[in-house]
Design a protein around this motif. Structure first.
Motif, PDB file in Angstrom:
ATOM      1  N   GLY A 135       0.819  -1.199   0.000  1.00 36.94           N
ATOM      2  CA  GLY A 135       0.000   0.000   0.000  1.00 36.94           C
ATOM      3  C   GLY A 135       0.854   1.251   0.000  1.00 36.94           C
ATOM      4  O   GLY A 135       1.980   1.242   0.499  1.00 36.94           O
ATOM      5  N   ILE A 136       0.332   2.346  -0.545  1.00 39.64           N
ATOM      6  CA  ILE A 136       1.082   3.601  -0.579  1.00 39.64           C
ATOM      7  C   ILE A 136       0.158   4.763  -0.233  1.00 39.64           C
ATOM      8  O   ILE A 136      -1.000   4.809  -0.657  1.00 39.64           O
ATOM      9  CB  ILE A 136       1.741   3.835  -1.966  1.00 39.64           C
ATOM     10  CG1 ILE A 136       2.589   5.116  -1.959  1.00 39.64           C
ATOM     11  CG2 ILE A 136       0.705   3.876  -3.079  1.00 39.64           C
ATOM     12  CD1 ILE A 136       3.484   5.267  -3.179  1.00 39.64           C
ATOM     13  N   ILE A 137       0.676   5.673   0.569  1.00 39.61           N
ATOM     14  CA  ILE A 137      -0.001   6.931   0.871  1.00 39.61           C
ATOM     15  C   ILE A 137       0.810   8.016   0.181  1.00 39.61           C
ATOM     16  O   ILE A 137       1.918   8.352   0.603  1.00 39.61           O
ATOM     17  CB  ILE A 137      -0.059   7.186   2.388  1.00 39.61           C
ATOM     18  CG1 ILE A 137      -0.785   6.043   3.084  1.00 39.61           C
ATOM     19  CG2 ILE A 137      -0.740   8.516   2.684  1.00 39.61           C
ATOM     20  CD1 ILE A 137      -0.595   6.038   4.576  1.00 39.61           C
ATOM     21  N   HIS A 138       0.274   8.567  -0.902  1.00 38.54           N
ATOM     22  CA  HIS A 138       1.010   9.530  -1.705  1.00 38.54           C
ATOM     23  C   HIS A 138       1.122  10.875  -0.995  1.00 38.54           C
ATOM     24  O   HIS A 138       0.290  11.241  -0.163  1.00 38.54           O
ATOM     25  CB  HIS A 138       0.321   9.741  -3.059  1.00 38.54           C
ATOM     26  CG  HIS A 138       0.349   8.544  -3.946  1.00 38.54           C
ATOM     27  ND1 HIS A 138       1.438   8.209  -4.715  1.00 38.54           N
ATOM     28  CD2 HIS A 138      -0.583   7.573  -4.171  1.00 38.54           C
ATOM     29  CE1 HIS A 138       1.175   7.098  -5.397  1.00 38.54           C
ATOM     30  NE2 HIS A 138      -0.043   6.699  -5.074  1.00 38.54           N
ATOM     31  N   GLN A 139       2.172  11.623  -1.345  1.00 33.66           N
ATOM     32  CA  GLN A 139       2.352  12.965  -0.804  1.00 33.66           C
ATOM     33  C   GLN A 139       1.176  13.857  -1.189  1.00 33.66           C
ATOM     34  O   GLN A 139       0.672  14.630  -0.373  1.00 33.66           O
ATOM     35  CB  GLN A 139       3.660  13.565  -1.327  1.00 33.66           C
ATOM     36  CG  GLN A 139       3.934  14.977  -0.836  1.00 33.66           C
ATOM     37  CD  GLN A 139       5.258  15.504  -1.354  1.00 33.66           C
ATOM     38  OE1 GLN A 139       6.073  14.759  -1.900  1.00 33.66           O
ATOM     39  NE2 GLN A 139       5.488  16.782  -1.197  1.00 33.66           N
ATOM     40  N   GLU A 140       0.735  13.765  -2.437  1.00 32.83           N
ATOM     41  CA  GLU A 140      -0.424  14.518  -2.890  1.00 32.83           C
ATOM     42  C   GLU A 140      -1.672  13.648  -2.712  1.00 32.83           C
ATOM     43  O   GLU A 140      -1.640  12.441  -2.929  1.00 32.83           O
ATOM     44  CB  GLU A 140      -0.276  14.905  -4.366  1.00 32.83           C
ATOM     45  CG  GLU A 140       0.987  15.706  -4.672  1.00 32.83           C
ATOM     46  CD  GLU A 140       0.970  17.099  -4.067  1.00 32.83           C
ATOM     47  OE1 GLU A 140      -0.093  17.519  -3.557  1.00 32.83           O
ATOM     48  OE2 GLU A 140       2.005  17.767  -4.088  1.00 32.83           O
ATOM     49  N   LEU A 141      -2.760  14.255  -2.317  1.00 31.82           N
ATOM     50  CA  LEU A 141      -3.996  13.515  -2.051  1.00 31.82           C
ATOM     51  C   LEU A 141      -4.675  13.104  -3.349  1.00 31.82           C
ATOM     52  O   LEU A 141      -4.748  13.883  -4.288  1.00 31.82           O
ATOM     53  CB  LEU A 141      -4.945  14.379  -1.216  1.00 31.82           C
ATOM     54  CG  LEU A 141      -4.387  14.852   0.132  1.00 31.82           C
ATOM     55  CD1 LEU A 141      -5.391  15.771   0.817  1.00 31.82           C
ATOM     56  CD2 LEU A 141      -4.057  13.678   1.029  1.00 31.82           C
TER      57      LEU A 141
END
Length: 504
Positions: free
Chosen positions: A82-88
């Motif tokens: 999973g990844i939580i990107h810097q930009e939403l």
């Protein structure tokens, strides 16, 4: 011990840019491995390869020691990455629950219709785990940036990821929310989840990480324990010694007042706010998230209507009906949300830099002077050291820090007398921060009136000649930049019974 995920000799190129070259990285189960480097170092590119957003040109990706080809984000999710990107990347018109389970919505007994109740129950379970007091039915567009970031984290957790990549996860969070995020990270560690943590905040890294890998210019530099002195980490990141600056505050008391705000009110968000900024002065705004600092900036810029109050530039009362009125009066605003309010992300770098001042580049009132536009665009790229393969590069393809520099460049070209910097270094690395601090001071020395809004108290203390502190929409104190302390500012920022307070 076999790594949970690892890369060997990984390389990736884009047109005109060698983003990664022979990079190596590994992540163990139950570990927080920090990835550090300046903007443009290749951190996000590497993580997007692991998340299936990009494909590699060469090298290997190993999952539990076995080679794997990650072909898409959906494939990465199926592999528990999973990844939580810097930009939403959230749908503003959908609810929090709908965003989290988009494409995976629970169906009713017949399998034909969405089970909205189950959807909200599943989301509530995630929020309960995170201690997040947010109704699942809340529309994303009605949430603050910080709340939207927490929804992104919940979405990543919903995939039961074994590998969780967090790209600048605390950029829009306040101290309490950061503590809650760290609690969640420690809980995930205890469950054997491996976490890749990308951040420019040195204090965070040493608190939460086990190991640190440093990248520079698309290359692997070294992997060291998190306890390594930060001076050594910074030296590896920037490849040069940062210049230390001694803070001095010029006497601007006799200078012209460029911006004057009196009795500004807007509901409960802004309550009787008054201040002045003189030529050559840097006025800092401190306070916790929700204190009203950004709301004041948006009102002064004409982005939000006010209930009452006055805004004057050079003593002239402004009738602010839209941002264009503020720009014409000589006010420039660097928004905290560069993606939505600072950039035309689908346009190229050159167009973004010259967009606010486009009328200046017209010949005979109707034809664009392309050579002049190109010249000023290149001057800004060189001056701010914007890393881009060309002026025709689409802005959304730049790193976060370089996007921020493009936003700064457009207001420099406009040559505004009053510049409002709202979270100017959010998501920007330590080297670029140093450059922007120097730029802000240079602009003040040139006679600009500068407002700096920052949630990082060391940043406010470092830059400001004078500091206003806000809490619950009111100014609760004014402090000299030389006498201010973090403890003093925090005391004013939490003063619930609003009152004027000047520290001496």
């Amino acid at each position: 011990m076999t790594a949970l995920i690892a890369v060997k000799n990984l390389s990736k190129s884009f047109p005109g840019v060698k983003a990664l070259q022979d990079v190596q990285f590994d992540l163990q189960a139950g570990e927080v491995h920090a990835l550090m480097g300046e903007n443009g170092a290749g951190k996000s590119t590497l993580m997007k390869i692991l998340a299936g957003v990009y494909t590699r040109d060469s090298g290997e990706v190993l999952l539990d020691g076995a080679p794997v080809e990650i072909t898409s984000p959906a494939h990465a999710q199926s592999l528990a990455i999973g990844i939580i990107h810097q930009e939403l990347y959230l749908m503003q018109h959908l609810t929090a629950a709908q965003n989290i389970f988009l494409g995976r919505e629970p169906k009713g007994r017949m399998g034909l219709f969405l089970d909205e109740d189950q959807l909200n129950r599943d989301t509530q379970a995630l929020f309960d785990r995170m201690h997040l007091p947010l109704p699942p039915q809340t529309r994303i567009g009605d949430l603050t940036v910080a709340a939207q970031q927490m929804v992104e984290i919940a979405k990543a957790l919903s995939f039961k990821s074994r590998v969780l990549i967090m790209d600048e996860p605390t950029a829009a969070l306040n101290n309490a929310e950061i503590e809650e995020l760290f609690r969640i990270i420690r809980q995930l560690k205890s469950e054997g989840v491996g976490i890749v943590y990308i951040s420019h905040k040195m204090d965070e890294i040493q608190r939460i990480a086990d190991r640190i890998t440093v990248m520079r210019d698309g290359r692997y530099i070294d992997t060291v324990p998190a306890q390594t002195p930060m001076a050594e980490i910074i030296a590896m990141m920037v490849g040069r010694k940062l210049e230390a600056s001694q803070k001095t505050i010029p006497d601007t008391s006799a200078n012209e007042v460029l911006l004057e705000v009196r009795g500004l009110n807007r509901g409960r968000a802004i309550r009787d706010v008054s201040f002045t900024v003189r030529r050559g002065e840097i006025l800092g705004f401190a306070g916790l998230m929700g204190a009203g600092r950004t709301e004041v900036a948006r009102a002064v810029f004409g982005a939000d209507a006010i209930d009452s109050g006055e805004v004057r530039v050079h003593g002239k009362l402004l009738a602010l009906k839209a941002p264009r009125d503020a720009v014409q009066a000589g006010i420039g605003y660097l928004s905290e949300d560069r993606k939505h309010f600072g950039l035309a992300t689908g346009m190229d770098v050159e167009s973004n830099i010259t967009l606010p001042s486009l009328s200046r580049w017209l010949k005979w009132g109707m034809f664009l002077n392309r050579p002049a536009i190109h010249t000023v665009g290149q001057e800004m790229v060189d001056k701010l050291r914007i890393k881009t393969p060309s002026l025709t590069q689409v802005a959304r393809l730049l790193s976060g820090g370089n996007q921020q520099k493009v936003v700064i460049a457009k207001w420099l070209v406009q040559d505004c007398d009053v510049l409002i910097f709202d979270e100017p270094t959010r998501g920007i690395d330590v080297g670029a921060k140093s450059e922007i601090y120097k730029l802000v001071n240079d602009l003040a020395a040139q006679g600009k009136a500068i407002i700096v809004i920052s949630s990082e108290l060391p940043e406010v203390l470092h830059l400001s000649h004078r500091i206003l502190v806000m809490c619950e929409g009111r100014v609760t104190g004014e402090v000299s930049g030389l006498e201010a302390t973090q403890e003093g500012l925090m005391a004013l920022a939490t003063r619930r019974e609003s009152q004027e307070a000047v520290l001496h």
